[in-house]
Design a protein around this motif. Structure first.
Motif, PDB file in Angstrom:
ATOM      1  N   LEU A 116      37.748  49.361  72.036  1.00  0.00           N
ATOM      2  CA  LEU A 116      37.480  49.856  70.687  1.00  0.00           C
ATOM      3  C   LEU A 116      36.171  49.327  70.104  1.00  0.00           C
ATOM      4  CD1 LEU A 116      41.027  49.817  69.077  1.00  0.00           C
ATOM      5  CD2 LEU A 116      39.871  51.646  70.321  1.00  0.00           C
ATOM      6  N   TYR A 151      35.863  51.690  54.652  1.00  0.00           N
ATOM      7  CA  TYR A 151      36.267  51.210  55.980  1.00  0.00           C
ATOM      8  C   TYR A 151      37.474  50.300  55.889  1.00  0.00           C
ATOM      9  CZ  TYR A 151      32.587  53.332  58.621  1.00  0.00           C
ATOM     10  OH  TYR A 151      31.795  54.254  59.250  1.00  0.00           O
ATOM     11  N   GLY A 176      37.201  55.201  57.001  1.00  0.00           N
ATOM     12  CA  GLY A 176      36.711  54.903  58.334  1.00  0.00           C
ATOM     13  C   GLY A 176      37.515  53.770  58.936  1.00  0.00           C
ATOM     14  N   ILE A 199      37.202  50.399  60.891  1.00  0.00           N
ATOM     15  CA  ILE A 199      36.195  49.405  61.257  1.00  0.00           C
ATOM     16  C   ILE A 199      36.334  49.021  62.732  1.00  0.00           C
ATOM     17  CG2 ILE A 199      37.382  47.211  60.766  1.00  0.00           C
ATOM     18  CD1 ILE A 199      33.987  48.084  59.325  1.00  0.00           C
ATOM     19  N   SER A 200      37.549  49.138  63.262  1.00  0.00           N
ATOM     20  CA  SER A 200      37.754  48.673  64.628  1.00  0.00           C
ATOM     21  C   SER A 200      37.046  49.549  65.642  1.00  0.00           C
ATOM     22  CB  SER A 200      39.236  48.581  64.958  1.00  0.00           C
ATOM     23  OG  SER A 200      39.800  49.855  65.001  1.00  0.00           O
ATOM     24  N   CYS A 201      36.902  50.842  65.336  1.00  0.00           N
ATOM     25  CA  CYS A 201      36.245  51.681  66.342  1.00  0.00           C
ATOM     26  C   CYS A 201      35.076  52.452  65.767  1.00  0.00           C
ATOM     27  CB  CYS A 201      37.244  52.638  66.974  1.00  0.00           C
ATOM     28  SG  CYS A 201      37.819  53.900  65.861  1.00  0.00           S
ATOM     29  N   ASP A 215      35.112  55.038  63.829  1.00  0.00           N
ATOM     30  CA  ASP A 215      35.376  56.435  63.505  1.00  0.00           C
ATOM     31  C   ASP A 215      35.480  56.628  61.993  1.00  0.00           C
ATOM     32  OD1 ASP A 215      35.444  56.858  66.158  1.00  0.00           O
ATOM     33  OD2 ASP A 215      37.556  57.413  66.288  1.00  0.00           O
ATOM     34  N   SER A 274      41.060  61.893  70.155  1.00  0.00           N
ATOM     35  CA  SER A 274      42.327  61.721  69.451  1.00  0.00           C
ATOM     36  C   SER A 274      42.124  61.613  67.943  1.00  0.00           C
ATOM     37  CB  SER A 274      43.085  60.506  69.990  1.00  0.00           C
ATOM     38  OG  SER A 274      42.298  59.363  69.882  1.00  0.00           O
ATOM     39  N   GLU A 326      46.259  52.412  72.476  1.00  0.00           N
ATOM     40  CA  GLU A 326      44.931  52.059  71.962  1.00  0.00           C
ATOM     41  C   GLU A 326      44.464  53.056  70.909  1.00  0.00           C
ATOM     42  OE1 GLU A 326      45.748  52.321  75.081  1.00  0.00           O
ATOM     43  OE2 GLU A 326      45.015  50.624  76.265  1.00  0.00           O
ATOM     44  N   LYS A 327      45.101  54.217  70.879  1.00  0.00           N
ATOM     45  CA  LYS A 327      44.622  55.278  69.990  1.00  0.00           C
ATOM     46  C   LYS A 327      45.517  55.478  68.778  1.00  0.00           C
ATOM     47  CE  LYS A 327      41.153  56.844  72.541  1.00  0.00           C
ATOM     48  NZ  LYS A 327      39.835  57.152  72.045  1.00  0.00           N
ATOM     49  N   HIS A 346      45.582  53.829  66.182  1.00  0.00           N
ATOM     50  CA  HIS A 346      44.823  53.637  64.944  1.00  0.00           C
ATOM     51  C   HIS A 346      44.178  54.937  64.471  1.00  0.00           C
ATOM     52  CE1 HIS A 346      41.548  53.170  67.852  1.00  0.00           C
ATOM     53  NE2 HIS A 346      40.803  53.650  66.896  1.00  0.00           N
ATOM     54  N   GLU A 364      45.655  57.058  56.163  1.00  0.00           N
ATOM     55  CA  GLU A 364      44.857  56.424  55.112  1.00  0.00           C
ATOM     56  C   GLU A 364      44.003  57.455  54.370  1.00  0.00           C
ATOM     57  OE1 GLU A 364      42.964  53.445  57.443  1.00  0.00           O
ATOM     58  OE2 GLU A 364      44.557  51.978  57.091  1.00  0.00           O
ATOM     59  N   HIS A 401      45.087  47.037  54.855  1.00  0.00           N
ATOM     60  CA  HIS A 401      45.456  46.916  56.259  1.00  0.00           C
ATOM     61  C   HIS A 401      44.231  46.524  57.070  1.00  0.00           C
ATOM     62  CE1 HIS A 401      47.038  48.283  60.165  1.00  0.00           C
ATOM     63  NE2 HIS A 401      45.852  48.849  60.328  1.00  0.00           N
TER      64      HIS A 401
END
Lengths: 402, 303
Positions: free
Chosen positions: A330, A401, B31, B33-35, B37, B64, B102-103, B105, B112, B130
C-alpha cells in the motif's frame, strides 16, 4: 493477436535454445558433480563450461571468481553479510535509497542489530549524491552496496567510479547488477568492484539460479556452510540444469549485447516518444540520458497504475507499475518517492521493459493502446476535468485524507 | 495479480455512475492516506424525502477503489440518507462478492465518502477518526495502528495476548514476527524489553488430533473436528463482543451465524476468511465458510 510482454525487468522468457541445453541435465546427465564416476564427471564438466561462459560475460579475470547461488537475493545477502562478518569491527553500511528490497530490507534488519546504515539520497531524476558518498567513506564502513541499474527506471549508477573511491578508502564494494548484466557491457577485470550479484531469470535463464562474483583475494565468509561445493564458498548440491542454462544464457546475452543497445534501445525510444507525443501530463522518470537500453518508466499524472495495468492487460499488454496498489504494501514505490515525484504522478507510473524478443509491430500496438486507456481513467478521476487537471480550471480537488 | 472477483472486474471495466453529477447537493471528497487513493462522491438528494435520487463518483485509484465507488453508488441510489448511512463497508465488499484483505480499505474509503457527502448535504462538518496503518495480519485484516493501540491500552505482553484481543496472528501465523516487533516497540516506550519466553510459557491450545488425510476421517469425526476448531476461535470473538455458531455443514461448505458485534462488524468477511484458514489447516482439506444467510436452501439467499 498474441499477448505483448513488456515486463522483462520482472522476469524473462527462458530462451528455447537455453531450454534445449538444460533438458539433458534432468534425465541422462543427472549425476552429482561431486561423485567419483562418469555420471558425476560429465556434469562437473558442464558446470565448468557454464562458469567460463558467465566469466566471459562479466569480464572476470578468473572463472573461480564465479559462485553459483540460488538467486539474486541470496547473492546480495551473502555479499553483505560476508563483509560484516569479515570486518566485525566495522559497523557501518553505505547503500542508496533506491535499492531493491533484497538489499534495503536486509539493511533495515541489520539496523535493528546495531549497524548504522547510510542510505544515499538521489536527486529528482534518480542520480546519486556523490558528494555525500565521499563524505561517508571511512574505516568504519564494512561495505558499500549500490545497484548497477535501477529496476524501476533503468537509471545507471556510476558503480565503477564508486568502487574506485571505496577501494581508495579501503572499503569493500558490492553491486547488485541483476538488471544490468546482459544489457550493458561489463568488464570486472578492469574495475575495483569486489562483489557483484546477478540473477539468471532476468537474462532468459530459469528462475532459481544466480551468481555472486567474488574478486580473488577479497575476504569472504560463506552464508551456507556444508559441503565443498563452489570451493566451500556456497555449500549445497549444485542446481546443475539451471547452471548449464545460465551459462548458455550468458553466452547468448554476450552475443546480443549490440542488438540490445541498438534495436531494443530504438524500440524503447520509439515507445516512449510515441506515447508522450499523444498523452499530455505524462513524463519519463529517472535519468533518461543514462539508463538501461530496454527500460522506460512513464508517469501518467492524475490516474493510478493498477487501473492502467488492468486495462492494458485486458488488451493483452503486460507491464508493471510503481503504484501503491500493485505493491501489496500500500506504499507507492520507494524509488518514485525518493525522486520526489508527487503522489498523483508516482501513483500512475508504468514501467515498460523490453527484451530482444519484442518486435516493432508490438511497440506500435502498445503506442496505439495506451492513450485511450489513459483518457478513460482520467475521465473518472476527480483531479481531471475535460481537458486538464482541475487545478488549472480553478476548482482544485483537495480531499480529506483519513 | 490480485484475486479479484468477477463482480469487481465488471464494476471496474464498466463502472456505473462514473460521472460528474450536475446539480449535486451533497458532495464528499475523501482520500486514503495509506494508499493515496481519493474519491469524490456526489449525491442528488430530494430535500422533501431525503431520498437519494441520483449518485455519481470520480475516483483516483486502483481497480478495487473504482469498483467500490461504483458499487456504492448502485447500493445507495433510491435510499434515504438515514438508510444510506447504515451501509457498511462490508456491504460494499459483499456487493462486490468480496475484496482481497489488502483492499478492504477501498470499501472503507467508499463509506467515508458517503458520510462526508451526507454531512456536506446537511451542512455539517465531517471528521474522520479512523487512522489506518500498514496491514500486518492478512488473515483477519488487522493493521499496525490497531495492534499498537490495543497493546498500549491493555498492557499486552505476548503474541498470544495480541491474538486474543485483536485476532491478529490467529490464522496462518506468518505475521508473528511483525507482531513481536510492534510489541518490542511499545514495551520499549515503557522501558521494558519484549520477552518471547514469557509468551512461550503460556499454555498452547491442545493440538488437534494427529493430522490425517481428509479421506480417512468419518463424517462424524469430521464434524467434531470442525466444531472443535470453531470452539477454539470463539473466545477471541467473544473478547470483541461477538460470537459464531455452526448452522450446517454441507460437503465442503460450513454455514455459520455471526452474532453480537460480529454481525455488523466491518471485518466480518475477513473473520470468516480467518476461520476458514484455520479449518483448512486443521482438516487438511479445502473448506469454505459462508454466512448462513447465504445458504441456498433458504430462499432469502442474496447475491
Amino acid at each position: 493477436m498474441s499477448d505483448i510482454y513488456l515486463d522483462n525487468n520482472a522476469t524473462t522468457m527462458v530462451d528455447p535454445a537455453i531450454v534445449a541445453e538444460m533438458l539433458p541435465y534432468f534425465t541422462e546427465q543427472f549425476g552429482n558433480p561431486s561423485s567419483m564416476h562418469s555420471f558425476g564427471n560429465r556434469v562437473g564438466q558442464a558446470l565448468k563450461k557454464a562458469r567460463k561462459q558467465v566469466q566471459t560475460l562479466l569480464g572476470a579475470e578468473h572463472d573461480s571468481e564465479i559462485i553459483f547461488t540460488s538467486c539474486g537475493t541470496e547473492s546480495d545477502s551473502t555479499a553483505i553479510l560476508s563483509a560484516l562478518r569479515a570486518n566485525p569491527e566495522r559497523k557501518e553500511i553505505i547503500t542508496s535509497v533506491v535499492e531493491h528490497p533484497a538489499v534495503l530490507s536486509l539493511c533495515e534488519h541489520l539496523e535493528k542489530d546495531g549497524y548504522t546504515v547510510h542510505c544515499l539520497p538521489v536527486d529528482n531524476i534518480g542520480r546519486i549524491d556523490m558528494a555525500r558518498y565521499r563524505q561517508l567513506l571511512s574505516s568504519k564502513v564494512a561495505i558499500v552496496s549500490i545497484m548497477w541499474a535501477n529496476n524501476e527506471t533503468g537509471t545507471l549508477f556510476p558503480v565503477e567510479e564508486m568502487a574506485e573511491l571505496a577501494h581508495a578508502a579501503g572499503v569493500m564494494f558490492h553491486t547488485d547488477a541483476v538488471q544490468a548484466v546482459g544489457k550493458i557491457p561489463i568488464d570486472l577485470r578492469n574495475s575495483k568492484i569486489d562483489m557483484l550479484s546477478l540473477s539468471g531469470h532476468k537474462l532468459h535463464a530459469p528462475k532459481g539460479c544466480g551468481v555472486l562474483y567474488l574478486r580473488r583475494g577479497v575476504r569472504f565468509r560463506p552464508l551456507l556452510r556444508g559441503g565443498h561445493q563452489e570451493r566451500g564458498r556456497r555449500a549445497g548440491t549444485e542446481n546443475s540444469a539451471s547452471i548449464v542454462a545460465l551459462g548458455k544464457a550468458a553466452e547468448l546475452a554476450q552475443a546480443h549485447l549490440e542488438y540490445e543497445n541498438t534495436y531494443v534501445k530504438a524500440m524503447r525510444d520509439r515507445l516512449e516518444q510515441g506515447i508522450l507525443a499523444q498523452v499530455g501530463h505524462a513524463f519519463a522518470t529517472g535519468d533518461v540520458s543514462n539508463r538501461l537500453p530496454n527500460t522506460c518508466n512513464i508517469a501518467f499524472e492524475y490516474i493510478e497504475g493498477e487501473a492502467i495495468l488492468m486495462l492494458l492487460n485486458k488488451q493483452g499488454i503486460a507491464a508493471s507499475s510503481g503504484s501503491a496498489c500493485t505493491s501489496g504494501s500500500l506504499e507507492p514505490s520507494h524509488v518514485m518517492r525518493a525522486m520526489n515525484i508527487p503522489y498523483t504522478a508516482a501513483h500512475g507510473t508504468i514501467r515498460f521493459s523490453l527484451s530482444r524478443y519484442n518486435t516493432p509491430e508490438e511497440i506500435e500496438r502498445v503506442i496505439a493502446a495506451v492513450p485511450p486507456v489513459v483518457a478513460k481513467l482520467r475521465k473518472m478521476s476527480p483531479y481531471w476535468s475535460d481537458n486538464g487537471p482541475v487545478g488549472e480550471s480553478g476548482r482544485a480537488f483537495a480531499p480529506t485524507y483519513a | 495479480m490480485w484475486d479479484y472477483s468477477e463482480k469487481v472486474k465488471d464494476h471496474f471495466y464498466n463502472p456505473r455512475n462514473a460521472r460528474v453529477l450536475e446539480g449535486a447537493n451533497g458532495v464528499g471528497d475523501v482520500g486514503s492516506i495509506s494508499c493515496g487513493d481519493a474519491l469524490r462522491l456526489m449525491l442528488l438528494v430530494d430535500p422533501e424525502s431525503e431520498q437519494i435520487l441520483d449518485a455519481g463518483f470520480q475516483t483516483f485509484g486502483c481497480g478495487s477503489a473504482i469498483a467500490s465507488s461504483s458499487a456504492l453508488t448502485e447500493i445507495i441510489k433510491g435510499m434515504t440518507l438515514d438508510e444510506a448511512l447504515r451501509v457498511s463497508n462490508q456491504d460494499i465488499a459483499d456487493y462486490l462478492e468480496g475484496l482481497p484483505p489488502e483492499k478492504m480499505h477501498c470499501s472503507v474509503m467508499g463509506r467515508e465518502a458517503l458520510q462526508a457527502a451526507v454531512a456536506n448535504y446537511r451542512g455539517e462538518e465531517w471528521k474522520d477518526d479512523h487512522e489506518e496503518g500498514a496491514l500486518v495480519c492478512k488473515c483477519f485484516a488487522v493493521d499496525a495502528v490497531l495492534i499498537e493501540e490495543t497493546i498500549r491500552a491493555n498492557d499486552l505482553r505476548s503474541v498470544e495476548e495480541v491474538t486474543n484481543y485483536t485476532k491478529a496472528g490467529g490464522g496462518c501465523s506468518s505475521c508473528h514476527e511483525g507482531i513481536e516487533e510492534i510489541l518490542g516497540k511499545v514495551l520499549a516506550e515503557k522501558g521494558e524489553v519484549f520477552n518471547p519466553a514469557a509468551a512461550a510459557s503460556q499454555p498452547k491450545p491442545a493440538p488437534a488430533i494427529a493430522a490425517t488425510t481428509g479421506g480417512g476421517v468419518s463424517p462424524f469425526q469430521r464434524i467434531k473436528r470442525i466444531e472443535r476448531v470453531i470452539e477454539s476461535i470463539r473466545p477471541q470473538l467473544r473478547a470483541d463482543g461477538g460470537d459464531v455458531q455452526i448452522v450446517d455443514v454441507v460437503d465442503k461448505t460450513v454455514y455459520v451465524n455471526m452474532t453480537g458485534a460480529c454481525s455488523g462488524c466491518q471485518l466480518a468477511s475477513a473473520t470468516l476468511g480467518g476461520i476458514q484458514q484455520r479449518l483448512i489447516e486443521d482438516l487438511g482439506e479445502f473448506i469454505k465458510v459462508v454466512p448462513a444467510s447465504k445458504q441456498p436452501v433458504s430462499l432469502g439467499a442474496g447475491g
